[in-house]
Design an enzyme around this catalytic site. Structure first.
Site, short mmCIF file in Angstrom:
data_model
loop_
_atom_site.label_atom_id
_atom_site.label_comp_id
_atom_site.label_asym_id
_atom_site.label_seq_id
_atom_site.Cartn_x
_atom_site.Cartn_y
_atom_site.Cartn_z
N ILE A 297 64.53 38.29 60.80
CA ILE A 297 65.73 38.00 60.25
C ILE A 297 66.34 38.59 60.03
O ILE A 297 67.22 39.36 61.03
CB ILE A 297 66.20 36.49 59.47
CG1 ILE A 297 65.80 35.09 59.94
CG2 ILE A 297 68.24 36.66 60.24
CD1 ILE A 297 66.40 34.24 58.73
N ILE B 239 63.72 45.57 45.36
CA ILE B 239 65.06 45.17 44.44
C ILE B 239 64.57 45.06 43.23
O ILE B 239 65.85 45.09 42.68
CB ILE B 239 66.21 44.47 45.33
CG1 ILE B 239 65.28 42.90 45.62
CG2 ILE B 239 66.28 44.18 47.11
CD1 ILE B 239 66.53 41.66 45.63
N GLU C 111 60.53 36.03 49.86
CA GLU C 111 59.39 35.54 49.27
C GLU C 111 59.44 33.87 50.82
O GLU C 111 61.26 33.33 49.95
CB GLU C 111 58.46 35.03 48.43
CG GLU C 111 57.74 36.57 47.91
CD GLU C 111 57.12 37.10 48.08
OE1 GLU C 111 55.92 36.62 49.66
OE2 GLU C 111 56.71 38.45 48.77
N THR D 61 69.48 29.16 52.75
CA THR D 61 68.63 28.09 53.05
C THR D 61 69.35 26.76 52.83
O THR D 61 70.15 26.64 51.89
CB THR D 61 67.82 28.27 52.74
OG1 THR D 61 66.96 27.20 53.72
CG2 THR D 61 66.91 27.81 51.43
N ASP D 62 68.84 26.48 53.76
CA ASP D 62 69.12 24.41 54.28
C ASP D 62 68.49 24.01 52.75
O ASP D 62 68.84 22.93 52.53
CB ASP D 62 69.41 23.79 55.19
CG ASP D 62 67.79 23.83 56.62
OD1 ASP D 62 67.32 24.37 55.54
OD2 ASP D 62 68.21 23.37 57.19
N GLU D 63 67.40 24.40 52.70
CA GLU D 63 66.12 23.69 51.88
C GLU D 63 67.14 23.66 50.46
O GLU D 63 66.52 22.91 49.57
CB GLU D 63 64.99 24.54 52.21
CG GLU D 63 64.16 24.31 53.22
CD GLU D 63 63.21 25.49 53.29
OE1 GLU D 63 62.40 24.35 52.79
OE2 GLU D 63 62.75 25.76 54.13
N TYR E 161 59.90 27.47 46.59
CA TYR E 161 60.89 28.76 47.08
C TYR E 161 62.19 27.55 47.37
O TYR E 161 62.87 28.56 46.80
CB TYR E 161 59.84 28.51 49.02
CG TYR E 161 61.49 29.21 49.77
CD1 TYR E 161 61.58 30.28 49.78
CD2 TYR E 161 62.00 28.30 50.97
CE1 TYR E 161 62.65 31.12 50.93
CE2 TYR E 161 62.52 28.71 51.94
CZ TYR E 161 62.88 29.74 51.27
OH TYR E 161 63.80 29.54 52.53
N LYS F 178 65.09 30.11 46.03
CA LYS F 178 66.61 30.45 46.77
C LYS F 178 67.70 29.30 46.05
O LYS F 178 69.33 30.29 46.01
CB LYS F 178 66.64 29.78 47.86
CG LYS F 178 65.22 30.53 48.94
CD LYS F 178 65.61 32.31 48.93
CE LYS F 178 66.97 32.40 49.81
NZ LYS F 178 67.30 33.31 50.44
N ASN G 275 65.49 29.15 60.91
CA ASN G 275 65.26 29.55 62.46
C ASN G 275 63.99 29.67 63.21
O ASN G 275 63.11 29.38 62.73
CB ASN G 275 66.00 31.11 61.90
CG ASN G 275 66.97 31.55 61.64
OD1 ASN G 275 67.74 32.68 61.27
ND2 ASN G 275 67.34 30.39 60.84
N LYS H 3 54.82 30.53 60.10
CA LYS H 3 55.97 29.74 60.44
C LYS H 3 55.41 28.71 62.28
O LYS H 3 55.19 29.50 63.03
CB LYS H 3 57.10 30.20 60.47
CG LYS H 3 57.84 31.03 59.14
CD LYS H 3 58.06 30.15 58.08
CE LYS H 3 58.34 31.52 56.61
NZ LYS H 3 58.20 32.76 56.35
N ARG I 43 52.22 18.69 53.65
CA ARG I 43 52.38 19.42 52.82
C ARG I 43 52.94 18.43 51.09
O ARG I 43 53.82 17.56 51.59
CB ARG I 43 54.04 20.48 53.35
CG ARG I 43 54.02 21.50 52.26
CD ARG I 43 55.45 22.28 53.19
NE ARG I 43 55.28 23.11 53.83
CZ ARG I 43 55.66 23.43 54.25
NH1 ARG I 43 57.07 22.88 54.66
NH2 ARG I 43 55.56 24.84 55.36
N PRO I 44 52.33 18.43 50.52
CA PRO I 44 52.83 18.40 49.31
C PRO I 44 54.29 18.35 48.81
O PRO I 44 54.41 19.74 49.28
CB PRO I 44 52.32 19.10 47.91
CG PRO I 44 50.80 19.99 48.42
CD PRO I 44 51.73 20.00 50.11
#
Ligand code: NAD
Length: 340
Positions: A13, A59, A83, A128-130, A152, A156, A182, A191, A280-281
């Site tokens: 992105i 960063i 990540e 993210t929406d996650e 992950y 976030k 995305n 992905k 996926r777990p």
């Protein structure tokens, strides 16, 4: 020329956003630590433009980050350094804590110091929406509670909380965006969509987790970047903005759509068949965003329909097979994120 820092600009992105900002005549400084998902191929359209500069920088490196901020005095920082692969966060969460939480903390501290003198500069933190976790029914609104399911998503979510706390406590000029899945050019084939395209082109089976029923809201990357630009221009300090297309499809639907697109472009090999593999777990069944807020307040709406977007994406990878050769083969084909 006004300067903008994009962190994570060698990734998917970030590189598409850099391209958009360069086109809009900003001077873009791409700050990236260069990890496995980074790719200089992603910046080849603009790397020699006068209004582009790349700086290799983590960063977490506060002193170098301070120097870059003070030297360039950006009017905005878009933070996309992270990540990003859920499966990798299952195999090794430590890197996610380091970049996505501690990295954001370090960026916030330096940005806070920098904006003591450069008061107008803005931080747009990309998330993210996650963070909302599984949404079996309805669509997540900005005020819904966070319930992340993977390391992950949790990293976030933590970063979003940190950014918001800096707005409340230190009056930092920052905004947070939560976007859905995305797709488009420059995405690492770990992905789903670029992996399926790779396998279609290479005559390999198309692996789908579980029964392929997990549903995601898919947005073309250019739509996301346009939304980020709107947030930068007109977003209000301390606000969260969901960014979605309102288009949900199961992974199985996506695979079938890609097969149909590919058929029109090339002859499919015999091995190109959907193959269900071990799930996926902790795999969330569905994510879905309510994006009415950004529509009403910033007049942004996604424009690119899924079929068109997938065709564009397929065509890009088909024309840019060289992109895949810049990656380690095992990073494309190896199964990650299986808890033993
Ligand atoms: N891809 C999606 O579907 C999606 C959806 C919503 C939000 N996001 C968010 O957008 C951002 C970008 O995602 P992406 O898919 O482009 O990721 P990506 O993995 O393709 O790229 C991330 C880039 O960040 C860099 N990076 C990582 N840690 C860093 C650090 N400590 N310092 C400097 N650079 C660092 C990497 O080297 C890489 O080039 C992430 O914050 C992600 O959470 C992604």
């Amino acid at each position: 020329m006004k300067k903008i820092i994009v962190t994570g600009g060698l990734g998917f992105i970030g590189s598409n956003l850099a391209k958009l900002l360069i086109k809009k005549n900003y001077f873009v400084i791409n700050v990236d630590k260069v990890n496995y998902a980074s790719n200089f191929y992603n910046t080849r359209d603009f790397f020699n433009k006068k209004n582009y500069k790349f700086i290799k920088l983590d960063i977490n490196n506060r002193s170098k980050l301070r120097k870059v901020l003070n030297l360039h005095k950006p009017i905005a920082v878009f933070n996309l350094a992270a990540e990003t692969h859920v499966d990798r966060s299952i195999d090794g969460p430590a890197e996610f804590i380091k970049s996505n939480i501690v990295g954001v903390f370090n960026l916030l501290e330096e940005f806070r110091e920098f904006t003591k003198k450069n008061k107008k500069s803005k931080l747009i933190h990309i998330s993210t929406d996650e963070v909302y976790g599984d949404v079996l029914k309805g669509r997540s609104k900005e005020n819904d509670p966070y319930k992340p399911s993977s390391p992950y998503a949790a990293s976030k979510a933590s970063s979003d909380h940190l950014v918001y706390s800096y707005v409340r406590t230190f009056k930092l000029n920052a905004m947070i965006t939560n976007c859905s899945n995305n797709y488009g050019p420059h995405q690492h084939p770990e992905k789903l969509i670029p992996k399926l395209i790779y396998n279609i082109i290479k005559n390999k089976p198309l692996p789908l987790y579980g029964k392929g029923k997990n549903s995601r809201e898919w947005i073309f990357v250019d739509d996301h970047c346009e939304a980020l630009f709107k947030v930068f221009k007109n977003g209000a300090k301390g606000q969260f903005y969901n960014i979605g297309s309102n288009i949900n499809r199961s992974n199985l639907d996506i695979a079938k759509l890609l097969i149909n697109i590919a058929k029109k472009k090339t002859k499919l090999g015999k091995k190109v068949k959907i193959k269900f593999v071990k799930d996926r777990p902790g795999h969330d069944v569905r994510y879905a965003l309510d994006s009415k807020k950004i529509f009403k307040r910033l007049k942004w709406k996604s424009k690119i329909n899924l079929k068109k977007g997938l065709e564009n994406t397929f065509n890009w990878y088909f024309k840019n097979m060289k992109y895949y050769t810049t990656l380690k083969k095992k990073d494309i084909t190896r199964r990650l994120g299986v808890v033993k």
